[in-house]
Write an enzyme that holds these catalytic residues in place. Structure first.
Site, mmCIF file in Angstrom:
data_model
loop_
_atom_site.group_PDB
_atom_site.id
_atom_site.type_symbol
_atom_site.label_atom_id
_atom_site.label_comp_id
_atom_site.label_asym_id
_atom_site.label_seq_id
_atom_site.Cartn_x
_atom_site.Cartn_y
_atom_site.Cartn_z
ATOM 1 N N CYS A 85 -5.891 -10.464 -14.962
ATOM 2 C CA CYS A 85 -6.132 -9.762 -13.710
ATOM 3 C C CYS A 85 -4.847 -9.122 -13.183
ATOM 4 O O CYS A 85 -3.828 -9.782 -13.049
ATOM 5 C CB CYS A 85 -6.676 -10.761 -12.701
ATOM 6 N N GLY A 112 -7.773 1.199 -11.435
ATOM 7 C CA GLY A 112 -8.307 2.054 -10.383
ATOM 8 C C GLY A 112 -9.163 1.320 -9.372
ATOM 9 O O GLY A 112 -9.585 0.182 -9.587
ATOM 10 N N CYS A 154 0.087 -5.787 -8.927
ATOM 11 C CA CYS A 154 -0.752 -5.118 -9.925
ATOM 12 C C CYS A 154 0.051 -4.128 -10.767
ATOM 13 O O CYS A 154 0.747 -3.260 -10.234
ATOM 14 C CB CYS A 154 -1.886 -4.390 -9.209
ATOM 15 N N SER A 165 -15.876 -4.013 -7.908
ATOM 16 C CA SER A 165 -14.811 -4.761 -7.244
ATOM 17 C C SER A 165 -13.926 -3.808 -6.451
ATOM 18 O O SER A 165 -13.409 -2.836 -6.993
ATOM 19 C CB SER A 165 -13.977 -5.487 -8.298
ATOM 20 N N ASN A 168 -0.677 -13.440 -12.497
ATOM 21 C CA ASN A 168 -0.176 -13.039 -13.813
ATOM 22 C C ASN A 168 1.072 -12.204 -13.607
ATOM 23 O O ASN A 168 0.981 -11.122 -13.029
ATOM 24 C CB ASN A 168 -1.201 -12.145 -14.532
ATOM 25 N N CYS A 219 -3.709 4.163 -10.093
ATOM 26 C CA CYS A 219 -4.376 3.791 -8.843
ATOM 27 C C CYS A 219 -3.469 4.142 -7.669
ATOM 28 O O CYS A 219 -2.251 4.068 -7.766
ATOM 29 C CB CYS A 219 -4.674 2.291 -8.841
ATOM 30 N N SER A 244 -11.335 -8.122 -3.384
ATOM 31 C CA SER A 244 -10.056 -8.755 -3.662
ATOM 32 C C SER A 244 -9.397 -9.079 -2.315
ATOM 33 O O SER A 244 -9.105 -8.174 -1.543
ATOM 34 C CB SER A 244 -9.239 -7.738 -4.470
ATOM 35 N N ASN A 246 -6.791 -12.052 -1.356
ATOM 36 C CA ASN A 246 -5.363 -12.330 -1.644
ATOM 37 C C ASN A 246 -4.473 -12.662 -0.451
ATOM 38 O O ASN A 246 -3.302 -13.000 -0.633
ATOM 39 C CB ASN A 246 -4.726 -11.176 -2.434
HETATM 40 S S1 SF4 Z 1 -5.408 -4.313 -7.814
HETATM 41 FE FE1 SF4 Z 1 -6.969 -2.746 -8.129
HETATM 42 S S2 SF4 Z 1 -6.931 -1.564 -6.213
HETATM 43 FE FE2 SF4 Z 1 -5.018 -2.739 -6.254
HETATM 44 S S3 SF4 Z 1 -3.535 -1.321 -7.191
HETATM 45 FE FE3 SF4 Z 1 -4.409 -2.579 -8.836
HETATM 46 S S4 SF4 Z 1 -6.074 -1.357 -9.664
HETATM 47 FE FE4 SF4 Z 1 -5.563 -0.518 -7.647
#
Ligand code: SF4
Length: 358
Positions: free
Chosen positions: A352, A177, A137, A209, A309, A130, A233, A235
């Site tokens: 997540c 992604g 993430c 999403s 997480n 991504c 999302s 946050n």
């Molecule tokens: S949370 Fe989703 S948009 Fe953000 S870096 Fe991770 S995969 Fe990409």
């Protein structure tokens, strides 16, 4: 569309030559291909769709529509490509299944089957890696390799149903992604998966999403798919907090995001799904909760609170249960509909933000 010197259309010529990548073709396109390549129409196209998407494609030649036409089937057999990707590993815990699919170029993606009360939900990837760089993430840490084709997106559903044998009725485009960074392939996959002649997954059972790619929200708003569900999302309830966690906020700050949601054509009684990952000491104070309530008002929102997480390279913790309850209560007192999700799949890295430790 250009016309050749001999008067035939280039588009038709390309259809004549191409293989039938059936997982990547909406039914109307498959009808076109069947007409141009084989002189057949909806009757045979729908039969192919049924045999592949409802039955797994193992015995198409014996379907009533093809059994009596061995010549047609021998040609089709060579033309059809059914390449959902090779599932090379599955990891299970408490009914949750993470599976890793090796693609034709040897890159790999992850998908997660999540057991729900009635049916299973499949968390689908839309890219390998991504670009969006969200700090919490794991996928972001892979960097961006490439976007998936429609066929590779649909292939995850095909494998979950027909190879792994799970009854998938809900889809969330929340895997690896950013779906709106691969808009066309994702929306074509939605069309393929929604077809009643094939996978037959209702739009209201699909959730896209986004991390807040405003042009994607605006494009989706124009597509006349009111029943598809939109998740965002969040946050961070203010630009400073959110930009520190999600670089996308520097391109499309909260005011731009809110404007796009204000203009979004929700169906009657429709709601946005907001995801908020709670990170101890970063975005979990009572002031953050109050600011979040102000951002949400007056949008119709169902807010999922998810404890962070842990992922490699982002050294933070999830808040205590008390902190999470306090955060949720502050929002509830302000009239926000809150669901506390105790993230499933932590131990198999399928929670997540954890996909990408391939
Ligand atoms: S949370 Fe989703 S948009 Fe953000 S870096 Fe991770 S995969 Fe990409």
């Amino acid at each position: 569309m250009r016309i050749n010197y001999n008067g035939t259309c280039q588009f038709m010529n390309s259809l004549k030559e191409e293989k039938i990548d059936i997982l990547g073709l909406p039914l109307d396109k498959l009808v076109n291909v069947m007409q141009v390549q084989h002189g057949k129409g909806p009757f045979h196209a729908e039969a192919l769709y049924r045999e592949v998407f409802k039955k797994g494609g193992g015995d198409i030649g014996h379907a009533p529509e093809f059994k009596g036409s061995p010549r047609l089937w021998s040609v089709l057999e060579k033309a059809i490509r059914l390449l959902p990707g090779r599932v090379e590993k599955t990891i299970e815990e408490e009914g949750l299944v993470k599976f890793i699919t090796r693609l034709s170029d040897e890159l790999a993606i992850e998908s997660v089957i999540i057991p729900m009360t009635r049916h299973n939900t499949l968390c689908v990837s839309s890219q390998v890696g991504c670009k969006m760089g969200c700090k919490f993430c794991q996928t972001a840490r892979m960097g961006f390799k490439r976007s998936l084709t429609t066929s590779e997106i649909v292939g995850q559903v095909f494998n979950a149903r027909h190879l792994l044998g799970h009854d998938i009725k809900n889809l969330v485009f929340m895997g690896m992604g950013e779906p709106f960074d691969n808009f066309d392939a994702v929306m074509t996959a939605v069309r393929v998966l929604n077809s009643q002649k094939g996978c037959d997954i209702a739009l209201r059972h699909m959730t896209i999403s986004t991390c807040g790619v405003v042009p994607g929200i605006e494009r989706l708003a124009l597509m006349n798919l009111p029943n598809i569900r939109l998740a965002v999302s969040i946050n961070g309830p203010d630009d400073a907090t959110r930009s520190a966690l999600m670089p996308v906020n520097r391109h499309w700050p909260l005011a731009a995001l809110k404007k796009s949601l204000d203009a979004y054509p929700l169906p009657p009684r429709g709601v946005f799904l907001f995801e908020y990952i709670l990170i101890k000491g970063v975005n979990d104070s009572r002031e953050h909760a109050q600011a979040l309530a102000r951002f949400i008002h007056p949008l119709p929102v169902r807010l999922n609170l998810i404890p962070y997480n842990p992922v490699t390279g982002f050294d933070h913790q999830s808040p205590s249960d008390e902190q999470m309850h306090d955060f949720a209560q502050t929002l509830t007192d302000k009239g926000v509909f809150v669901i506390k999700r105790w993230s499933k799949g932590r131990s198999v890295s399928a929670g997540c933000g954890q996909l990408g430790k391939i």
